[in-house]
Design an enzyme around this catalytic site. Structure first.
Site, PDB file in Angstrom:
ATOM      1  CB  VAL A  35      -0.899   0.185   1.316  1.00  0.00           C
ATOM      2  CG1 VAL A  35      -1.924   1.382   1.226  1.00  0.00           C
ATOM      3  CG2 VAL A  35      -1.930  -1.267   1.207  1.00  0.00           C
ATOM      4  CG  ASP A 142     -10.626  -8.097  10.104  1.00  0.00           C
ATOM      5  OD1 ASP A 142     -10.497  -8.650  11.165  1.00  0.00           O
ATOM      6  OD2 ASP A 142      -9.627  -7.957   9.154  1.00  0.00           O
TER       7      ASP A 142
END
Length: 485
Positions: A35, A142
């Protein structure tokens, strides 16, 4: 786009990302890919781009993640999606950049304990995000501090929808065991008799665990191996704050109602908006978060600068020769980047469903906080079509979900660009820089694995729980809890 199915092609822009974006800095990396913060050369906007390898036709989870991001762009409490691109078999998901990083980054990089006012401010915005998701039949699955991003404006945003689910209808329930072990609800691991699955109340449990995580800098049971945790959660009493007297009655009550072991007795996200603790957090939510981010950014910047210098120094000592980094005579499990030999019983692997590669997540008897517990997937459905694991296999899976690297996470932008602590890339194009970072990550990972194997002692401890794991296994082929009893 040869490896992209027809339904996903419609989501991908035909524009060349090389002409649109310039890489600034790495803010996260793992077996899934990288990322980076990038600048849009057209409008000078700084964005975050998740780079993923596209191998095979395992695109369903990515398609789902992109669909969810597209459908939530109007919600200010969810990270905003800007688009999707493909270049040389690399998928690039473009999202807004949150300059404060995640709540986990702030706690770990700055070594701070959040105040109750800060926790309330953050939880209020998370609850607002859950209200939006659940009203649109989306389960996050999550929720944890590592998946809550913040910025200088004082906004907290839910991120990482790699393991989320879209319900077909309001009464539909999920059966797949998915999430991060320490944050998973009892009914996700072991559905009660007569139950046909779980619903949005599983997110409420994870929210309660996240509240404790923010208060105590770690979730309950974090001293246990994640394999053992999934055996413990369904059968132990609901966790509480370690020292309840250090916190207000409202905060203690909030945790208590979220962590009711009977899912149907937990409040909904809408109900929680009326809880006294959340109402208190709403009063000064954005100013409180903004002040926290502003105070932490200098410390986080210095942390990252030192880390970048350390990595550059290590590379200078070792040289840039990468020819032998993936060598060695150990047999590899199909596509695995780790050896099947030498791993202790209880070792966990995280499986990248995009690349079908596995890396060691956590070994038996260790406490590694850098991956924040990983993400767990177990498919109870008989029609599992996954090519990385057969139905009934328990794996710790990336499945498109970011596992944060504490040492490499979200970097801050200075006026005019990034500071001198930025990661130095080899290559000039987006793809070349992505490949460069993969090499660096894999090199560090293999060095760590080699070091771990050298230090490994032949110990046998408590992880051989009832339900039975094959000694020395790295992927377990039994349900985490015997649901037939």
């Amino acid at each position: 786009m040869d490896n992209v199915d027809k339904t996903m092609k419609s989501e991908i822009s035909e524009e060349d990302p090389e002409q649109l974006f310039r890489v600034l800095e790495v803010i996260g990396q793992g077996s899934f890919g990288v990322v980076c913060t990038c600048i849009n050369t057209v409008n000078n906007e700084v964005v975050a781009i998740k780079f993923l390898e596209m191998e095979g036709e395992e695109n369903s989870s990515l398609k789902k993640e992109i669909t969810i991001l597209k459908n939530t762009v109007r919600c200010p409490y969810i990270v905003k999606y800007h688009g999707c691109y493909i270049k040389e078999n690399n998928l690039m998901i473009v999202m807004e950049y949150c300059d404060g990083g995640s709540i986990l980054d702030i706690m770990q990089m700055c070594s701070i304990t959040l105040t109750e006012a800060q926790i309330a401010a953050i939880l209020y915005q998370i609850v607002e995000g859950l209200v939006y998701l659940h009203s649109n039949k989306i389960l996050h699955r999550d929720i944890k501090a590592g998946n809550v991003l913040v910025n200088k404006l004082g906004q907290a945003k839910l991120a990482d929808f790699g393991v989320s689910a879209i319900l077909v209808n309001t009464g539909f329930k999920q059966k797949t065991v998915v999430g991060s072990p320490y944050w998973m609800s009892p009914e996700v691991i072991s559905p009660p008799k007569g139950s046909n699955g779980y619903d949005s109340k599983a997110d409420i449990w994870s929210l309660g665990i996240t509240a404790i995580e923010m208060a105590e800098s770690k979730p309950p049971l974090f001293n246990l191996n994640p394999v053992k945790v999934i055996f413990v959660i369904p059968f132990r009493q609901a966790p509480t704050l370690e020292v309840p007297g250090n916190w207000s009655p409202e905060f203690n009550d909030f945790i208590s109602v979220c962590l009711n072991k009977e899912a149907d007795k937990r409040p909904s996200a809408v109900d929680l908006l009326n809880h006294p603790f959340i109402k208190k957090g709403k009063e000064h939510s954005q100013p409180t978060i903004s002040e926290m981010v502003e105070q932490c950014i200098p410390t986080m910047k210095e942390y990252r600068r030192k880390k970048a210098e350390e990595e550059e120094a290590e590379e200078a000592e070792e040289g840039d020769d990468y020819d032998d980094v993936n060598g060695g005579g150990d047999e590899r499990q199909h596509g695995s980047s780790v050896s099947s030999a030498g791993l202790q019983k209880g070792t966990l692997l995280k499986i990248n469903t995009i690349t079908q590669r596995a890396t060691v997540m956590r070994e038996d008897g260790t406490e590694d906080t850098s991956n924040n517990g990983g993400t767990f997937i177990y498919n109870n459905n008989n029609n599992n079509s996954s090519k990385t694991s057969s139905s009934g296999t328990v794996v710790f899976s990336k499945n498109g979900s970011i596992i944060k690297n504490d040492d490499d996470d979200d970097d801050d932008i200075e006026e005019g660009g990034f500071d001198s602590g930025s990661v130095v890339f080899k290559g000039s194009t987006l793809v070349e820089k992505f490949e460069s970072m993969k090499l660096k990550y894999n090199k560090r990972r293999q060095q760590q694995e080699s070091s771990d194997e050298e230090d490994e002692e032949d110990e046998d401890d408590e992880d051989d729980e009832e339900g039975g794991f094959d000694s020395g296994s790295v992927v377990y082929t039994k349900s985490p809890v015997n649901q037939d009893d």
